[in-house]
Scaffold this active site. Structure first.
Site, PDB file in Angstrom:
ATOM      1  N   TRP B  17       0.851  -1.187   0.000  1.00 45.95           N
ATOM      2  CA  TRP B  17       0.000   0.000   0.000  1.00 45.95           C
ATOM      3  C   TRP B  17       0.897   1.251   0.000  1.00 45.95           C
ATOM      4  O   TRP B  17       1.971   1.228   0.615  1.00 45.95           O
ATOM      5  CB  TRP B  17      -0.866  -0.033   1.268  1.00 45.95           C
ATOM      6  CG  TRP B  17      -2.061   0.857   1.197  1.00 45.95           C
ATOM      7  CD1 TRP B  17      -2.250   2.030   1.872  1.00 45.95           C
ATOM      8  CD2 TRP B  17      -3.250   0.649   0.430  1.00 45.95           C
ATOM      9  NE1 TRP B  17      -3.469   2.563   1.557  1.00 45.95           N
ATOM     10  CE2 TRP B  17      -4.108   1.729   0.664  1.00 45.95           C
ATOM     11  CE3 TRP B  17      -3.657  -0.361  -0.467  1.00 45.95           C
ATOM     12  CZ2 TRP B  17      -5.362   1.856   0.060  1.00 45.95           C
ATOM     13  CZ3 TRP B  17      -4.908  -0.240  -1.070  1.00 45.95           C
ATOM     14  CH2 TRP B  17      -5.744   0.863  -0.803  1.00 45.95           C
ATOM     15  N   HIS B  51      -2.619 -11.689   3.236  1.00 48.05           N
ATOM     16  CA  HIS B  51      -2.899 -11.518   4.671  1.00 48.05           C
ATOM     17  C   HIS B  51      -4.398 -11.477   4.935  1.00 48.05           C
ATOM     18  O   HIS B  51      -5.189 -11.282   4.019  1.00 48.05           O
ATOM     19  CB  HIS B  51      -2.240 -10.237   5.192  1.00 48.05           C
ATOM     20  CG  HIS B  51      -2.887  -8.984   4.672  1.00 48.05           C
ATOM     21  ND1 HIS B  51      -2.602  -8.462   3.441  1.00 48.05           N
ATOM     22  CD2 HIS B  51      -3.820  -8.167   5.217  1.00 48.05           C
ATOM     23  CE1 HIS B  51      -3.320  -7.373   3.237  1.00 48.05           C
ATOM     24  NE2 HIS B  51      -4.086  -7.166   4.298  1.00 48.05           N
ATOM     25  N   ASP B  53      -7.475  -9.702   7.385  1.00 43.49           N
ATOM     26  CA  ASP B  53      -7.891  -8.643   8.307  1.00 43.49           C
ATOM     27  C   ASP B  53      -8.965  -9.213   9.238  1.00 43.49           C
ATOM     28  O   ASP B  53      -9.909  -9.859   8.768  1.00 43.49           O
ATOM     29  CB  ASP B  53      -8.564  -7.485   7.555  1.00 43.49           C
ATOM     30  CG  ASP B  53      -7.616  -6.688   6.680  1.00 43.49           C
ATOM     31  OD1 ASP B  53      -6.393  -6.832   6.830  1.00 43.49           O
ATOM     32  OD2 ASP B  53      -8.128  -5.911   5.847  1.00 43.49           O
ATOM     33  N   HIS B  57      -9.293  -4.603  12.831  1.00 43.44           N
ATOM     34  CA  HIS B  57      -8.576  -3.688  11.927  1.00 43.44           C
ATOM     35  C   HIS B  57      -9.275  -2.320  11.897  1.00 43.44           C
ATOM     36  O   HIS B  57      -8.621  -1.288  11.810  1.00 43.44           O
ATOM     37  CB  HIS B  57      -8.526  -4.324  10.542  1.00 43.44           C
ATOM     38  CG  HIS B  57      -7.761  -3.538   9.508  1.00 43.44           C
ATOM     39  ND1 HIS B  57      -6.717  -2.686   9.807  1.00 43.44           N
ATOM     40  CD2 HIS B  57      -7.901  -3.495   8.151  1.00 43.44           C
ATOM     41  CE1 HIS B  57      -6.249  -2.150   8.679  1.00 43.44           C
ATOM     42  NE2 HIS B  57      -6.948  -2.612   7.672  1.00 43.44           N
ATOM     43  N   HIS B 171     -14.650  -2.457   3.748  1.00 41.82           N
ATOM     44  CA  HIS B 171     -14.027  -3.035   4.949  1.00 41.82           C
ATOM     45  C   HIS B 171     -14.971  -2.899   6.153  1.00 41.82           C
ATOM     46  O   HIS B 171     -15.160  -3.853   6.924  1.00 41.82           O
ATOM     47  CB  HIS B 171     -12.729  -2.286   5.298  1.00 41.82           C
ATOM     48  CG  HIS B 171     -11.502  -2.809   4.637  1.00 41.82           C
ATOM     49  ND1 HIS B 171     -11.020  -2.304   3.464  1.00 41.82           N
ATOM     50  CD2 HIS B 171     -10.617  -3.794   4.997  1.00 41.82           C
ATOM     51  CE1 HIS B 171      -9.895  -2.936   3.123  1.00 41.82           C
ATOM     52  NE2 HIS B 171      -9.632  -3.845   4.036  1.00 41.82           N
ATOM     53  N   GLU B 183      -6.720 -10.758   1.650  1.00 36.37           N
ATOM     54  CA  GLU B 183      -6.272  -9.886   0.566  1.00 36.37           C
ATOM     55  C   GLU B 183      -4.963 -10.386  -0.043  1.00 36.37           C
ATOM     56  O   GLU B 183      -4.165 -11.040   0.629  1.00 36.37           O
ATOM     57  CB  GLU B 183      -6.137  -8.445   1.082  1.00 36.37           C
ATOM     58  CG  GLU B 183      -7.508  -7.852   1.389  1.00 36.37           C
ATOM     59  CD  GLU B 183      -7.507  -6.630   2.292  1.00 36.37           C
ATOM     60  OE1 GLU B 183      -8.464  -5.835   2.206  1.00 36.37           O
ATOM     61  OE2 GLU B 183      -6.581  -6.469   3.113  1.00 36.37           O
TER      62      GLU B 183
END
Lengths: 223, 219
Positions: B17, B51, B53, B57, B171, B183
């Site tokens: 990111w 990964h 979430d 998060h 999200h 993701e």
């Protein structure tokens, strides 16, 4: 059903003198940030982890070079060989089981009970394997992984005295015509007592170039 | 058994990111320095590479990874593919997939784990640079998936939220409903269909996210 056999990563029963892990908050919703994110500093040999041959053999495989098939086992064998602090796993302990078809061997000594209650014993007086046991295991025709409920295949004192002879016997390419098995250390094997094991997953985090990795060990057992 | 590894290797300089710290490897000991073994430590953002979430998060009181049951991460999984022309997954795109709605009586296929393969798989995920045109979900696309009973939702890029979504509404909708978000799954070699998934996170004592090793297989 599935049973989780990995310990959570965090402060705890690591090998003596290993660098500590840390968790550093980067963003926190409680401080007005949009999300929670964390920076994780993790030494690969803290907590439930897998050693690859590159840990002790400069020409050995690193974690990302191993195909995913290397981490899934269809014929795992669980053995329960209770040990007192300072007492190694011996050839007699393992030779009484038929391991000729085993692709993974899970060795429980009962040290899981000491991980929190007697951390000093867990960290220094864990069993390890004798050298002749290691040589025997390395010669087994189908064995691709050895998992254990203690910190290292080499006993703490004997490992330092011998130059980590048990690791070398299990991991060095030159030690046997058989390929080296993965070593899965510090695994919680207590949930497997009185279970029928069907399949084992030991899926490591995929760090490029690494000699080891934290691993999620999950057993598929009969309901 | 055919097996697919969906996991990107974690390495310095990997896709990340914008502004996020790159993974770093630190050698503690090295055989080629005359030390007894190779051993390394890593410094990584909890959202590095492939990964998951957890609700924590985005929500202070949300479940952390360690609070979530293992059964969520292992079990039947559906892979769906949207056409390369699709730029965002909205309600209409989800409806066009013809996924069966859950029925109280059962008897339908289990949609609790679903992974979306998009043009990200061939055009973006394996390029080293961040591409803000990645395909992801609109808020009504996320809602449509909640209606289908999804509990784990995967996408082949860094976020389930379109870059243009702003304040991460997809999200918030998904994690707020207790859905786990997966993701950066590498679905290049995977065809749409029914599989089994094991998506096992680095278990930490308290974390809102963690890298995983994710595997699909068919028996």
């Amino acid at each position: 059903m599935y049973l989780e056999l990995s310990y959570a990563v965090g402060p705890g029963a690591s090998y003596p003198d290993s660098p500590p892990d840390s968790f550093q908050p980067v963003e926190r919703t409680a401080s007005g940030d949009g999300a929670n994110t964390t920076l994780v500093h993790h030494f690969l040999h803290n907590g439930t982890h897998v050693d690859t041959p590159f840990h002790f053999d400069p020409t050995g495989a690193r974690i990302e070079q191993l195909p995913i098939e290397a981490f899934i086992f269809e014929r795992p064998v669980f053995i329960d060989v209770p040990k007192r602090p300072g007492e190694p796993v011996t050839l007699d302990d393992v030779a009484e089981y038929d391991l000729s078809n085993a692709d993974a061997l899970l060795v429980r000594t009962g040290f899981d009970a000491l991980r929190e209650s007697d951390r000093a014993a867990y960290r220094v007086l864990y069993p390890g394997f004798t050298l002749e046991t290691a040589r025997y295991l390395r010669g087994l025709p189908r064995l691709r992984a050895i998992a254990m409920d203690f910190l290292s295949v080499d006993g703490y004192v004997s490992g330092h005295r011998s130059g980590f002879a048990v690791h070398h016997a299990l991991l060095d390419a030159g030690a046997s015509p058989r390929p080296p098995p993965l070593l899965v250390e510090d695994v919680n094997l207590a949930p497997l007592v009185a279970r029928r094991l069907r399949r084992l997953f030991a899926l490591p985090i995929r760090f490029r170039g690494a000699e080891a990795a934290p691993v999620s060990v999950v057993a598929e057992v009969e309901d | 058994m055919s097996l697919y590894d969906l996991t990107l290797p974690i390495r310095p300089g990997m896709l990340a990111w914008p502004g996020a710290a790159s993974p770093e490897q630190v050698w503690e000991t090295r055989l080629d320095r005359g030390e007894e073994s190779n051993s390394s430590a890593w410094r990584i953002r909890s959202h590095s590479g492939t990964h998951v979430d957890a609700p924590a998060h985005f929500f202070n009181d949300g479940a952390m990874l360690g609070d979530l049951p293992l059964d969520l991460f292992v079990g039947p999984c559906t892979v769906v593919q949207v056409a390369d022309e699709v730029e965002q997954i909205d309600h209409a795109v989800v409806s066009s997939l013809g996924l069966p709605r859950p029925r109280p009586s059962g008897g339908t296929i289990d949609l609790s784990r679903i992974l979306f393969k998009t043009s990200n798989s061939t055009r973006r995920l394996h390029r080293g640079v961040f591409d803000p045109t990645f395909v992801a979900f609109t808020p009504d696309g996320a809602e449509a998936l909640l209606d289908l009973g999804v509990r784990l939702l995967g996408i082949d890029y860094l976020s389930v939220d379109l870059f243009s979504n702003g304040y991460y509404p997809a999200h918030r909708l998904l994690l707020g409903a207790g859905v786990v978000v997966l993701e950066c799954v590498d679905l290049r070699d995977v065809s749409p269909g029914r599989y089994r998934l094991a998506c096992l996170p680095l278990r930490t004592q308290a974390s809102e996210a963690a890298p995983v090793r994710a595997v699909l297989w068919t028996d």
